[in-house]
Structures are given as structure tokens and as C-alpha cells.
Design an enzyme around this catalytic site. Sequence first.
Site, PDB file in Angstrom:
ATOM      1  N   ASP A 225     -68.504   5.836  24.800  1.00  0.00           N
ATOM      2  CA  ASP A 225     -69.563   6.357  25.667  1.00  0.00           C
ATOM      3  C   ASP A 225     -70.867   5.614  25.387  1.00  0.00           C
ATOM      4  OD1 ASP A 225     -70.722   7.897  27.539  1.00  0.00           O
ATOM      5  OD2 ASP A 225     -70.564   9.787  26.461  1.00  0.00           O
ATOM      6  N   HIS A 364     -64.952   9.011  37.436  1.00  0.00           N
ATOM      7  CA  HIS A 364     -66.264   9.519  36.980  1.00  0.00           C
ATOM      8  C   HIS A 364     -67.361   8.466  37.074  1.00  0.00           C
ATOM      9  CE1 HIS A 364     -69.278  11.624  34.687  1.00  0.00           C
ATOM     10  NE2 HIS A 364     -69.193  10.793  33.658  1.00  0.00           N
TER      11      HIS A 364
HETATM   12 FE1  N7H Z   1     -70.638  10.721  32.104  1.00  0.00          FE
HETATM   13  N1  N7H Z   1     -66.485  10.873  29.663  1.00  0.00           N
HETATM   14  O1  N7H Z   1     -66.198  10.692  28.532  1.00  0.00           O
HETATM   15  O2  N7H Z   1     -65.661  11.121  30.505  1.00  0.00           O
HETATM   16  N2  N7H Z   1     -69.487   9.299  31.229  1.00  0.00           N
HETATM   17  N3  N7H Z   1     -69.659  12.170  31.086  1.00  0.00           N
HETATM   18  N4  N7H Z   1     -71.884  12.141  32.916  1.00  0.00           N
HETATM   19  N5  N7H Z   1     -71.688   9.292  33.067  1.00  0.00           N
HETATM   20  C1  N7H Z   1     -69.632   7.934  31.366  1.00  0.00           C
HETATM   21  O3  N7H Z   1     -70.770   3.953  30.738  1.00  0.00           O
HETATM   22  C2  N7H Z   1     -68.524  12.022  30.310  1.00  0.00           C
HETATM   23  C3  N7H Z   1     -71.858  13.473  32.671  1.00  0.00           C
HETATM   24  C4  N7H Z   1     -72.720   9.491  33.979  1.00  0.00           C
HETATM   25  O4  N7H Z   1     -73.358   3.299  35.021  1.00  0.00           O
HETATM   26  C5  N7H Z   1     -68.636   7.253  30.625  1.00  0.00           C
HETATM   27  O5  N7H Z   1     -71.453   5.079  29.017  1.00  0.00           O
HETATM   28  C6  N7H Z   1     -68.155  13.319  29.787  1.00  0.00           C
HETATM   29  C7  N7H Z   1     -72.798  14.165  33.509  1.00  0.00           C
HETATM   30  C8  N7H Z   1     -73.234   8.222  34.424  1.00  0.00           C
HETATM   31  O6  N7H Z   1     -71.236   2.979  35.370  1.00  0.00           O
HETATM   32  C9  N7H Z   1     -67.864   8.212  30.032  1.00  0.00           C
HETATM   33  C10 N7H Z   1     -69.080  14.217  30.258  1.00  0.00           C
HETATM   34  C11 N7H Z   1     -73.397  13.198  34.280  1.00  0.00           C
HETATM   35  C12 N7H Z   1     -72.484   7.257  33.778  1.00  0.00           C
HETATM   36  C13 N7H Z   1     -68.372   9.508  30.423  1.00  0.00           C
HETATM   37  C14 N7H Z   1     -70.009  13.499  31.075  1.00  0.00           C
HETATM   38  C15 N7H Z   1     -72.818  11.930  33.883  1.00  0.00           C
HETATM   39  C16 N7H Z   1     -71.519   7.952  32.941  1.00  0.00           C
HETATM   40  C17 N7H Z   1     -68.417   5.738  30.538  1.00  0.00           C
HETATM   41  C18 N7H Z   1     -69.192  15.697  30.028  1.00  0.00           C
HETATM   42  C19 N7H Z   1     -74.448  13.341  35.343  1.00  0.00           C
HETATM   43  C20 N7H Z   1     -72.679   5.749  33.874  1.00  0.00           C
HETATM   44  C21 N7H Z   1     -69.176   5.096  29.421  1.00  0.00           C
HETATM   45  C22 N7H Z   1     -68.602  16.325  29.045  1.00  0.00           C
HETATM   46  C23 N7H Z   1     -74.586  14.388  36.122  1.00  0.00           C
HETATM   47  C24 N7H Z   1     -71.979   5.175  35.084  1.00  0.00           C
HETATM   48  C25 N7H Z   1     -70.567   4.668  29.765  1.00  0.00           C
HETATM   49  C26 N7H Z   1     -72.209   3.675  35.179  1.00  0.00           C
HETATM   50  C27 N7H Z   1     -70.592   7.300  32.131  1.00  0.00           C
HETATM   51  C28 N7H Z   1     -67.839  10.781  30.112  1.00  0.00           C
HETATM   52  C29 N7H Z   1     -71.057  14.083  31.723  1.00  0.00           C
HETATM   53  C30 N7H Z   1     -73.187  10.701  34.409  1.00  0.00           C
HETATM   54  C31 N7H Z   1     -66.671   7.885  29.118  1.00  0.00           C
HETATM   55  C32 N7H Z   1     -66.976  13.663  28.896  1.00  0.00           C
HETATM   56  C33 N7H Z   1     -73.068  15.673  33.520  1.00  0.00           C
HETATM   57  C34 N7H Z   1     -74.404   8.007  35.394  1.00  0.00           C
END
Ligand code: N7H
Length: 499
Positions: A225, A364
Amino acid sequence: MKPALWNLGGKSILFNPQGLPQLPSLQEATNASRQAGLNLDDVQGGHFVSPFSCHHVCCIDETWLFRTRIGMRKVFERFFFFGISDATEFKARLKTDILPLITSTMQVIANQTDTMLNIAFSQTGLIALNITGPANDLNDTVFTNGQVADASNLGDPNTTNWVPEFVGTNIHGVMLLASDTEASINTTLADLQSKLGNSITEIYSLRGAMRPNENKGHEHFGFLDGISNPTVGGFQDPLPGQALVPTGEILVGETGDNVTRPEWAKDGSFLVFRQLKQLVPEFNKFLADNPINEPGLTPEQGSELLGARMIGRWKSGAPIFLTPKFDDPDLGKDKFRNNDFTFAEPGQNSSDPTDQSKCPFSAHIRKTRPRADLSVGENTTHHIVRAGIPYGPEVADDESSSNTTEIERGLAFVAYQSNITAGFQFLQHSWANNQKFVHSGVGFDPIIGANAGAQRPVNGLDPTNTTRNFTLTIDFVVSRGGEYFFSPSISAIANTLSV
Ligand code: N7H
């Protein structure tokens, strides 16, 4: 007044795994901030750099810092939510005792603190501090009403699953403490509490920690992440694929923030906090039960592929758009390549609206940053800086064998932006929860998409048949609520909030 500085002899409160952007040097940060006209001594260290986190971080400056915050992972972090019981006493202590301990972005970069402290206030907190009239009008209705009023809009089944302390508007502020040991956090927090005495009441606290060993930098589902966060400004080249946004998209009052706000709010940022519980054994069971059945893949590989298609990246961080069938750990750890894609084929400006073979539209990272899926190309108004950290223990053997979560774990989600309506709230409500985004029939974001607790249609996950529909009967991420805060500049604390 500035905090005392000391050198830690190379020790750092941040951990930066391979694959994530690195911190700038002090000289680079100084030059960059000078060029950008930003005073990094005045911006709290959590906004861009993030001594705090992993998922989404902060520190400051037009490019360097943003890039920094982006990738930094905090080792330990404490979120201490409090109410103000005696405003006069609190202001006095804030000015003389707390302010000198607040960590600026520059101090984070210079590695000049072993425990980082940031502070932010809710709308009711600003009122408790007697910030009223025009000075109180931060011009963000969502912030003004508080997160509890936004629960249904965000797709939560109202506040059914919320931590009781988040229900209501009693939380006036949050202190964020980050360090490389819990002992340092405990010592600093005890010191803060003794200084603040009865002027505050503890309402709730949450302990975040980096996961151990090979899972360092990975969230609880197992995925790396903190890879993709925007960078700001214009004088520093972003990493390949990194979004370049105006400074004012993250910092209030800077270029690109066109909302009228009181002068004191300049260089602050809205901080969204959400406690997001993750049902890890249940998520793993879903993957094990539904492997993608593709020639050349074992059932285990088929399950891994399904998980990767739900996120848009493999556990290593490698994007599935670039490596659609198997993980490529070398790609995952290469920060020059692991974000270098747009969802369009090379030479094309926009993606093919019918092709999900390499990455589902519902994934996601595609829902939350659609890149070339948007007809106008990369958006410039809906970026956030993410600075969260995992909380809770590793999955225990009996949880794995029963496929059932018994002890709570998840992501202490933190996001910074200059406008919550255009930032976090938009990503959650208008993209992740919107079945018609980015095309009709796409369904929910399978990770964070929320349907008030009801089942969620998700499409495109199976590359062998992208018209196959999945119906998710369980939310793998459950909102336990949170609050909206404003994280002010250090001078605003000194000259407005503590007087
Ligand atoms: Fe996410 N995950 O592990 O599944 N997220 N996220 N997120 N997220 C990202 O690029 C995760 C949440 C964004 O620029 C990665 O850092 C989990 C909320 C955005 O390409 C992974 C939860 C919101 C991006 C996860 C969670 C976002 C992103 C890839 C909750 C907004 C960048 C690694 C438990 C409302 C997208 C990375 C881009 C990336 C996970 C929450 C948003 C692995 C587990 C609530 C904008």
C-alpha cells in the site's frame, strides 16, 4: 515558537519499502519549497510526508513533499481523539506546551524528531475554541456537519457498525503521534496528557502499527500500500504515472483551491479519518471459493488472480494492467515502473470502454483513479493524499481455520485534501459506490464500495468472461465510522487557535 530539533543519528520514524517514492533530502526539500513559495516549517508534518503512515500520507511542498508523504510508512501511530473541557486552559497549554512539540514537514524530512505530533480539529472543536462568525466558515459543508451526518451518503448502513464514540459530534480534536517505537508514543502521549490536564477529556484512541516481517508496508489483505499518491506543484518531475496536481488540491489557500476561506486556514488541509475494519479470513475464503479458472493456472493462482483483479494490483504492488496473469515482484518494487500505466494501450489517449481483459473497470485502483478511462483524461479535482496505517493483530490460526474474523483489524484510513466534497467523499460516494461508474454495468468497487450493508453486484472480475457478474453478499471492508477534521498550519495554531 519552533520545536526543539535533534538529530537521531540515522534512526527514522518512517519506513520506506521498495517500490514507494523516497523522501527528498533536506537540501532538495529546502530548494523545492523555496521555489514553490511554501513554508515547510509551517505545514504540519502529516500532510505530506507522513511520519505517519502507510496507506496514505503527508508532508509538504509542491512536489517533493507530496511525493514523500506519499510513500512513507509509519512504524507505529496513535490516534488520540479528545473533547475540550476547558477552552481557556486548553488554549493556554496549546500555545506554551503543545505547539513546541508539533512536528513540521521540514522536521520530518530532516529526521529531527523521534515522535511526530500533529493536531487537527473538528467543526465542533473550532466552535469550542471560540472560532466563530466568518473565521469559522471554512466553506466545506461536509466538514461543518461532521462525518456522522454523512454516514448514509457514504454508503454506511447508517451508524449501525460505528464505534459508539464516533456517533455524535463530541470529538473536538485528534492528536496523531507517530514513532518507531510504541514506548516513545506512550511517553510523549503521557507527557501531553499531563500538560493538558483537565482541559481535555480522552474520548477514544486507536493504535496503528506496520505489519511485521515480510508484510511490512502491506495492508491486512496482503497488498503493498502507499504506492500511488499525487505529487503537487510543477517544478519537479513526478515519478512515471504519478498524478501531478495543483498544490491547492491538497493545501487550502494555495494555487488551485478556489474556495473562499478565512486567512488563518491557509496551508491547512482537511483530514478525513475512517476506521475501516477488514474481514481478512472472509476475504481469503471468497478468493479460495472462486478461483479464476484459466488454462495454466492452479486453483491457488486462480484465487490470487481474482484478488489482484479486485484491487488492480498484485500483492507485490505490480499493476495487473502491466502483468495481467501472474505477479511480477520485480515490477512491484520498481518505483519507476510500478505506477507507469493509464489503462489505455500505448499510443492511445483513452482506454477501450469494452476491454477489461487486463484490469476490470471495478478494480479498486481503477474506481478511485480512473486515469485514461475519463473522457477528459486524468482528472485534476478528485485527488487525495492517503496516509493511513493498519491497526489490529495478525490473523490468528483459529480465525483462518474458521474463516471468521474474531478480533478486529483493518485500516486506520487518513486522507488529506483541500475539499472533502471533491476528495474523499466524491471517491467513496460518486465513484466506488456508483454502479454506473465508469461505465454502466460496472458495479461496485469490490473493496470499499458500500451499499448500506446490502449485497453488491461487481462485474468484470473474471478475465475469461468479463460479462460474468459476481454478487458480493459480504462487505470485506466495514466502516466503523470516523470524523472530519481540519489540520491547520503551525502559524494558525500559534496566532488564531490558541489565542
Ligand atoms: Fe485504497 N487495499 O489494500 O485494497 N488502496 N484501500 N482507498 N486507494 C490502494 O496505490 C485499500 C480506500 C484509494 O492512484 C491500493 O497505494 C483498503 C478508501 C486511492 O492508482 C491498495 C482500504 C479510499 C488509491 C488499497 C482502502 C481509497 C488507492 C494500491 C480499506 C477513498 C490510489 C496501492 C480498508 C475513498 C489509486 C497504492 C491510484 C490505492 C487498498 C480504502 C482510495 C492495495 C484495504 C476509503 C485513490
